[in-house]
Design a protein around this motif. Sequence first.
Motif, PDB file in Angstrom:
ATOM      1  N   GLN A  52       0.826  -1.208   0.000  1.00  0.00           N
ATOM      2  CA  GLN A  52       0.000   0.000   0.000  1.00  0.00           C
ATOM      3  C   GLN A  52       0.859   1.256   0.000  1.00  0.00           C
ATOM      4  N   GLY A  53       0.508   2.170  -0.881  1.00  0.00           N
ATOM      5  CA  GLY A  53       1.186   3.452  -0.937  1.00  0.00           C
ATOM      6  C   GLY A  53       0.440   4.501  -0.136  1.00  0.00           C
ATOM      7  N   CYS A  54       1.153   5.515   0.266  1.00  0.00           N
ATOM      8  CA  CYS A  54       0.567   6.640   0.984  1.00  0.00           C
ATOM      9  C   CYS A  54      -0.291   7.447   0.023  1.00  0.00           C
ATOM     10  N   LEU A  55      -1.457   7.884   0.483  1.00  0.00           N
ATOM     11  CA  LEU A  55      -2.347   8.665  -0.368  1.00  0.00           C
ATOM     12  C   LEU A  55      -1.784  10.044  -0.682  1.00  0.00           C
ATOM     13  N   LEU A  56      -0.949  10.586   0.202  1.00  0.00           N
ATOM     14  CA  LEU A  56      -0.373  11.919  -0.018  1.00  0.00           C
ATOM     15  C   LEU A  56       0.897  11.885  -0.849  1.00  0.00           C
ATOM     16  N   THR A  57       1.783  10.946  -0.525  1.00  0.00           N
ATOM     17  CA  THR A  57       3.112  10.956  -1.142  1.00  0.00           C
ATOM     18  C   THR A  57       3.321   9.857  -2.172  1.00  0.00           C
TER      19      THR A  57
END
Length: 140
Positions: A52-57
Amino acid sequence: KTINILNFIGKDFASDPMVKNVLTQQDFLERTALRLIQKGFRLKDPAAASNQGCLLTGRNLMQTIRSMFSFLRWRKPYFTFALQYWLHLGTPDSIAAKLGEFTDRAVRCESAKRLAFDMVLKEAYHLAKGFGAPKKKSTR
């Protein structure tokens, strides 16, 4: 304020060295982080949580959490224990938002990393004290 929060969180494991030992182990941190990401992003598959990736970065959350953990040295048990508070007391939406805030800071300079650590502790403190809990609707 941070020292008060460290004392508040630390009192739960200060009397038992085995608990502190578990909280400093990488595999325990990773299990905690995977469950936290799963909850925050409502994922059924642990493999999806590890990617999972960060929604912001857009940065990988697990890699960011691992990197922070290795940076922390003596603060490791506090970090892991604070994430346990998030996992058990946070809502999925608040977890996803706070992970974004954490990741944004954790990938920067040492000063920003310390701010990210402080934010993790403060959120755990607020959850434990009930400040982060959803407000109950009045039944009147």
